[in-house]
Design a protein around this motif. Structure first.
Motif, short mmCIF file in Angstrom:
data_model
loop_
_atom_site.label_atom_id
_atom_site.label_comp_id
_atom_site.label_asym_id
_atom_site.label_seq_id
_atom_site.Cartn_x
_atom_site.Cartn_y
_atom_site.Cartn_z
N PRO A 108 58.40 -20.87 69.50
CA PRO A 108 58.01 -21.00 70.92
C PRO A 108 57.48 -22.38 71.29
O PRO A 108 57.87 -22.95 72.31
CB PRO A 108 56.92 -19.93 71.08
CG PRO A 108 57.23 -18.92 70.03
CD PRO A 108 57.76 -19.71 68.86
N LEU A 109 56.61 -22.95 70.43
CA LEU A 109 55.97 -24.23 70.76
C LEU A 109 56.00 -25.18 69.57
O LEU A 109 55.50 -24.85 68.49
CB LEU A 109 54.51 -23.99 71.19
CG LEU A 109 53.67 -25.21 71.57
CD1 LEU A 109 54.23 -25.93 72.79
CD2 LEU A 109 52.21 -24.80 71.84
N ALA A 110 56.60 -26.35 69.76
CA ALA A 110 56.64 -27.38 68.71
C ALA A 110 55.35 -28.19 68.78
O ALA A 110 55.11 -28.91 69.75
CB ALA A 110 57.85 -28.29 68.89
N PRO A 153 49.95 -18.38 66.41
CA PRO A 153 51.10 -17.48 66.20
C PRO A 153 52.41 -17.97 66.82
O PRO A 153 53.48 -17.46 66.48
CB PRO A 153 50.65 -16.16 66.86
CG PRO A 153 49.17 -16.26 66.97
CD PRO A 153 48.85 -17.71 67.12
N TYR A 154 52.33 -18.94 67.72
CA TYR A 154 53.53 -19.43 68.41
C TYR A 154 54.09 -20.72 67.79
O TYR A 154 55.11 -21.23 68.26
CB TYR A 154 53.22 -19.68 69.89
CG TYR A 154 52.70 -18.45 70.61
CD1 TYR A 154 53.58 -17.45 71.03
CD2 TYR A 154 51.33 -18.28 70.84
CE1 TYR A 154 53.10 -16.32 71.68
CE2 TYR A 154 50.84 -17.15 71.49
CZ TYR A 154 51.74 -16.17 71.90
OH TYR A 154 51.27 -15.05 72.53
N LEU A 155 53.40 -21.23 66.78
CA LEU A 155 53.82 -22.50 66.17
C LEU A 155 54.69 -22.24 64.94
O LEU A 155 54.76 -21.12 64.43
CB LEU A 155 52.58 -23.33 65.79
CG LEU A 155 51.56 -23.58 66.92
CD1 LEU A 155 50.40 -24.45 66.42
CD2 LEU A 155 52.21 -24.23 68.14
N ALA A 156 55.36 -23.29 64.48
CA ALA A 156 56.25 -23.16 63.32
C ALA A 156 55.43 -22.87 62.06
O ALA A 156 54.27 -23.25 61.95
CB ALA A 156 57.05 -24.44 63.14
N LYS A 157 56.06 -22.20 61.12
CA LYS A 157 55.41 -21.89 59.85
C LYS A 157 54.98 -23.20 59.18
O LYS A 157 55.74 -24.17 59.16
CB LYS A 157 56.41 -21.15 58.95
CG LYS A 157 55.77 -20.43 57.79
CD LYS A 157 56.82 -19.68 56.98
CE LYS A 157 56.17 -19.11 55.72
NZ LYS A 157 57.18 -18.54 54.82
N GLY A 158 53.75 -23.22 58.68
CA GLY A 158 53.25 -24.44 58.02
C GLY A 158 52.90 -25.55 58.99
O GLY A 158 52.89 -26.73 58.63
#
Length: 417
Positions: free
Chosen positions: A176-178, A233-238
């Motif tokens: 969702p969000l970078a 929760p909306y960001l990339a893993k790591g």
């Protein structure tokens, strides 16, 4: 006879050398290494067309090394004639040390509004020491292809922003969000001072902090931390190990729907976005009907080194920086940097034009800590980087973040006590 000829040749050579020096050579100090080609191929030739006798050399230093190496060169008397100025305290310090000329009454300055000059004035507003050049605007860029595919609209409020991200997350196809927190500065400069402006009402809140009428523990400054605390929760893993370059790659590759961005990012994504068009929206407001505010940050100016051996030509260059010609060239060639002059500029890039058009419907403010509040220990700029990253990482609560900022400020700043 032979020795006289040698002497005569030496005298002629010395006179020629002196003549060459007087013909005018200017060196520009800057941290904008990415602008080198633009200065050399577009801006300097445009200036030289008007002043054909002046040679100008653009000599940038890497952004992370600029302040320390410039200070060393200024102290050693080897710095260039023209100094690209950071906003507020760093340049004010150079002026107080006698390293930048006073520009009061110099031609070119009359083309800038008071709000543009404040970043390069003494606290009392009496002396100006750098000519304003440009500002950057903060907001969000989005992938139009993903928005169309998922039937999403640009969010206007914070609630709508999270609903959009919920839909992207539910699709299971995109981040969702970078946004990453490894480099820390984005969490403060692109996120907090941008999304926070509508909560603390821009200049009203910023000035209230300076005069001690507001505290970071007030709702207007704490609520933006509460918004950030929900990002995880909306960001990339790591994401806590994700660098700024990683964020750019993630969004450009079409794998993320939205990126928290500065207008300077537009040029990068124009070149690197893979198969999608960019859209843009300003920081969402707390609730429907609230006034819009944008972080429209005075980013760079230009001053004259007091030890310059060619001040006359340096002042010509500064005057040219205040011209319509420069405003047009800079705004349209350095996509996402907007001239601070009061000239009317036709912006060609559609996304940059969108950012600039926010000025019509939103009130402009600058980064909340830019003026005066960075002068003590703990340094607020460093604190904001660290605290905002910790809040987004879920390692610090919004309440604790606000309390730490306020207590840090109160340690050295009387109005905050």
């Amino acid at each position: 006879m032979h020795s006289k000829n040698i002497l005569r040749s030496a005298v002629v050579a010395a006179l020629l050398a002196a003549g060459a020096a007087q013909a005018g050579t200017l060196t520009i100090e800057s941290w904008r290494t990415d602008d080198k080609a633009l200065w050399e191929e577009v801006l300097i030739p445009a200036f030289q067309k008007k002043y054909p006798g002046v040679t100008v050399k653009f000599a940038p230093t890497a952004p992370t090394e600029y302040d320390s190496s410039l200070n060393a060169r200024l102290a050693g008397g080897t710095a260039g004639d023209l100094i690209t100025c950071r906003p507020f305290d760093k340049s004010l310090d150079l002026y107080k040390k006698g390293q930048l000329e006073k520009l009061n009454g110099k031609k070119g300055l009359e083309n800038f509004p008071a709000s543009a000059k404040v970043a390069w004035e003494t606290d009392d507003g009496k002396d100006t020491f750098c000519e304003p050049i440009a500002s950057v605007i903060h907001g969000f860029l989005y992938n139009k292809k993903i928005f169309k595919e998922l039937g999403l609209n640009e969010p206007k409020t914070t609630d709508e922003f999270f609903k959009v991200m919920d839909k992207v997350k539910a699709s299971g196809k995109y981040t969702p969000l970078a946004l990453g927190t490894n480099d820390q500065w984005e969490a403060s400069q692109i996120v907090y001072t941008s999304i926070g402006a509508p909560y603390w009402h821009g200049e009203e809140g910023r000035k209230a902090l300076i005069n001690g009428k507001a505290k970071f523990t007030d709702a207007g400054f704490t609520e933006p931390f509460e918004v950030e605390a929900k990002y995880g929760p909306y960001l990339a893993k790591g994401y806590s190990a994700q660098t700024y370059a990683d964020t750019q790659n993630l969004f450009a590759s079409g794998k993320a729907a939205i990126v928290a961005a500065g207008s300077w990012d537009i040029g990068y994504y124009n070149q690197n976005a893979q198969g999608f068009e960019l859209g843009a929206f300003p920081p969402p407001v707390p609730k429907a009907g609230d006034k819009c505010y944008i972080s429209d940050h005075t980013d760079l100016g230009m001053g004259v080194n007091t030890k310059s051996k060619n001040k006359e030509d340096a002042y010509k260059f500064v005057e040219w920086l205040g011209s319509q010609e420069f405003a047009d060239l800079y705004t349209n060639k350095v996509t996402g940097f907007f001239s601070l002059s009061s000239h009317t500029i036709a912006v060609k890039d559609p996304v940059a034009k969108e950012f600039l058009d926010w000025r019509k419907s939103c009130a402009s403010t600058i980064r909340v800590n830019a003026q005066i509040l960075n002068r003590g220990t703990p340094n607020m700029e460093n604190e904001l980087w660290n605290i905002n990253s910790q809040v987004i990482n879920g390692k610090m609560s919004p309440k604790d973040a606000a309390a730490r900022l306020q207590s840090g400020l109160a340690k050295w700043y009387k109005p905050a006590q």
